[in-house]
Motif scaffolding. Structure first.
Motif, short mmCIF file in Angstrom:
data_model
loop_
_atom_site.label_atom_id
_atom_site.label_comp_id
_atom_site.label_asym_id
_atom_site.label_seq_id
_atom_site.Cartn_x
_atom_site.Cartn_y
_atom_site.Cartn_z
N ALA A 124 39.93 54.90 34.22
CA ALA A 124 39.59 55.00 35.64
C ALA A 124 38.87 53.73 36.07
CB ALA A 124 38.71 56.22 35.87
N ILE A 125 39.21 53.22 37.26
CA ILE A 125 38.68 51.93 37.70
C ILE A 125 37.85 52.10 38.97
CG2 ILE A 125 39.25 49.60 38.45
CD1 ILE A 125 41.83 49.79 36.86
N GLU A 126 36.60 51.66 38.91
CA GLU A 126 35.75 51.57 40.09
C GLU A 126 35.86 50.17 40.67
OE1 GLU A 126 31.00 51.66 41.40
OE2 GLU A 126 31.59 52.00 39.31
N LEU A 127 36.18 50.07 41.95
CA LEU A 127 36.31 48.78 42.61
C LEU A 127 35.16 48.57 43.59
CD1 LEU A 127 40.14 48.85 43.37
CD2 LEU A 127 38.98 47.65 41.52
N PRO A 128 34.80 47.33 43.86
CA PRO A 128 33.79 47.08 44.90
C PRO A 128 34.27 47.61 46.24
CG PRO A 128 34.28 45.08 43.64
CD PRO A 128 35.31 46.08 43.27
N ARG A 129 33.34 48.08 47.05
CA ARG A 129 33.70 48.47 48.41
C ARG A 129 34.18 47.24 49.18
NH1 ARG A 129 28.99 51.52 47.46
NH2 ARG A 129 27.68 50.02 48.58
N PRO A 130 34.95 47.43 50.25
CA PRO A 130 35.53 46.27 50.95
C PRO A 130 34.54 45.17 51.30
CG PRO A 130 36.51 48.29 51.77
CD PRO A 130 35.42 48.71 50.82
N ALA A 131 33.37 45.55 51.81
CA ALA A 131 32.38 44.53 52.17
C ALA A 131 31.90 43.79 50.92
CB ALA A 131 31.20 45.17 52.89
N GLN A 132 31.70 44.53 49.83
CA GLN A 132 31.26 43.89 48.59
C GLN A 132 32.35 43.01 48.01
OE1 GLN A 132 30.30 47.54 46.49
NE2 GLN A 132 28.14 46.98 46.50
N ALA A 133 33.60 43.45 48.13
CA ALA A 133 34.72 42.65 47.62
C ALA A 133 34.77 41.30 48.33
CB ALA A 133 36.03 43.41 47.79
N ALA A 134 34.55 41.31 49.64
CA ALA A 134 34.54 40.05 50.40
C ALA A 134 33.37 39.17 49.96
CB ALA A 134 34.46 40.36 51.89
N GLN A 135 32.20 39.79 49.75
CA GLN A 135 31.03 39.04 49.30
C GLN A 135 31.26 38.45 47.91
OE1 GLN A 135 27.90 41.92 49.51
NE2 GLN A 135 28.02 42.11 51.74
N LEU A 136 31.92 39.23 47.05
CA LEU A 136 32.18 38.77 45.68
C LEU A 136 33.15 37.59 45.68
CD1 LEU A 136 31.67 39.35 42.67
CD2 LEU A 136 33.62 40.93 42.73
N HIS A 137 34.18 37.67 46.52
CA HIS A 137 35.15 36.58 46.62
C HIS A 137 34.45 35.29 47.05
CE1 HIS A 137 39.37 35.34 46.72
NE2 HIS A 137 39.10 34.66 47.83
N GLU A 138 33.58 35.39 48.04
CA GLU A 138 32.84 34.23 48.51
C GLU A 138 31.87 33.72 47.44
OE1 GLU A 138 32.05 31.15 50.95
OE2 GLU A 138 33.55 32.74 51.29
N LEU A 139 31.27 34.64 46.70
CA LEU A 139 30.36 34.27 45.62
C LEU A 139 31.09 33.44 44.56
CD1 LEU A 139 27.50 34.68 44.33
CD2 LEU A 139 28.48 36.67 43.17
N ILE A 140 32.31 33.83 44.24
CA ILE A 140 33.10 33.09 43.25
C ILE A 140 33.38 31.67 43.74
CG2 ILE A 140 35.35 33.00 42.10
CD1 ILE A 140 35.21 36.13 42.09
#
Length: 244
Positions: free
Chosen positions: A160-176
């Motif tokens: 089972a996979i937990e994914l970042p919520r949409p806002a967090q996913a955007a923040q994570l992409h920018e963090l990278i």
């Protein structure tokens, strides 16, 4: 009088690393490969003669992988040429980028003389061997949306996979992107990464981006798994003629 040379094991295999997305990812994988190899040899390690034979090719064009859907053709042509070149020198190779491993089927179809060691295969083996039932998956947007560009889509069949919520996913992409530019050991980068980690519910967190392990982060109560380290361990075993 010269000392007799120490014989080199005939079973030793040559390792390749394709780098360029991001600038430090290839160095990080190589460093972890060297550390894994040293641990395998233990007290019998002889230094240079027991170090793995490694070829690294770094192509900055591969950095377009962060926006893979828009840059598919340019990225694929660069990766194909690089894989064809490195496979003439090595037995096994890895791509130091979780996103670029999306091209595993196309690379395998080329029938190159070297075998690709994929990141998702290493993760699947890890979760199955450790009987892990749930993980949080952190990475760039093409990875974490588990859409057609994700190398990790098949992982859902095993855990089972937990994914970042949409806002967090955007923040994570920018963090990278910021890690690629400034490095991981920066105050605001460490703080932003920790904020994302603190919101996750899973006990096991997969760092499925080669930039994320570059961020120093102490986390209590969670097992944070560096996918790059899993691949490095697999490469070390292969380099020494062992099964991964």
């Amino acid at each position: 009088m010269q000392a007799n040379p120490v014989p080199i094991l005939a079973s030793r295999k040559k390792i390749g690393i394709i780098a360029g997305s991001g600038p430090e990812a290839g160095i990080d994988l190589w460093t972890k490969l060297l550390a894994a190899n040293r641990r395998m040899h233990g007290e019998r390690f002889r230094g240079d003669l027991d170090a793995p034979d490694v070829t690294i090719l770094s192509e900055s064009t591969l950095g377009l992988s962060m926006e893979l859907a828009e840059n598919d053709e340019a990225v694929w042509q660069c990766l194909r040429r690089t894989a064809e070149a490195i496979s003439q020198r090595v037995d096994y190779y890895a791509i130091a980028c979780n996103t670029l491993n999306y091209y595993q089927p196309q690379l395998d179809a080329l029938g190159l003389p070297a075998t690709l060691v994929s990141f998702a295969d290493a993760v699947t083996a890890f979760v199955r061997e450790n009987r892990i039932e749930r993980v949080a998956l952190l990475g760039a947007r093409p990875v974490t949306d588990l859409g057609p560009w994700s190398h990790y889509r098949a992982l859902a069949a095993h855990v089972a996979i937990e994914l970042p919520r949409p806002a967090q996913a955007a923040q994570l992409h920018e963090l990278i992107y910021d890690v690629k530019t400034y490095g991981g050991n920066v105050d605001h980068i460490r703080r932003r990464f920790r904020d994302i980690l603190d919101t996750l519910e899973s006990d096991t967190v997969l760092l499925a981006c080669t930039e994320l392990p570059l961020i120093p982060a102490e986390v209590t109560g969670k097992q944070v798994v560096d996918v790059t380290d899993l691949v490095a361990h697999k490469l070390a075993r292969l380099a020494n003629g062992q099964q991964p």
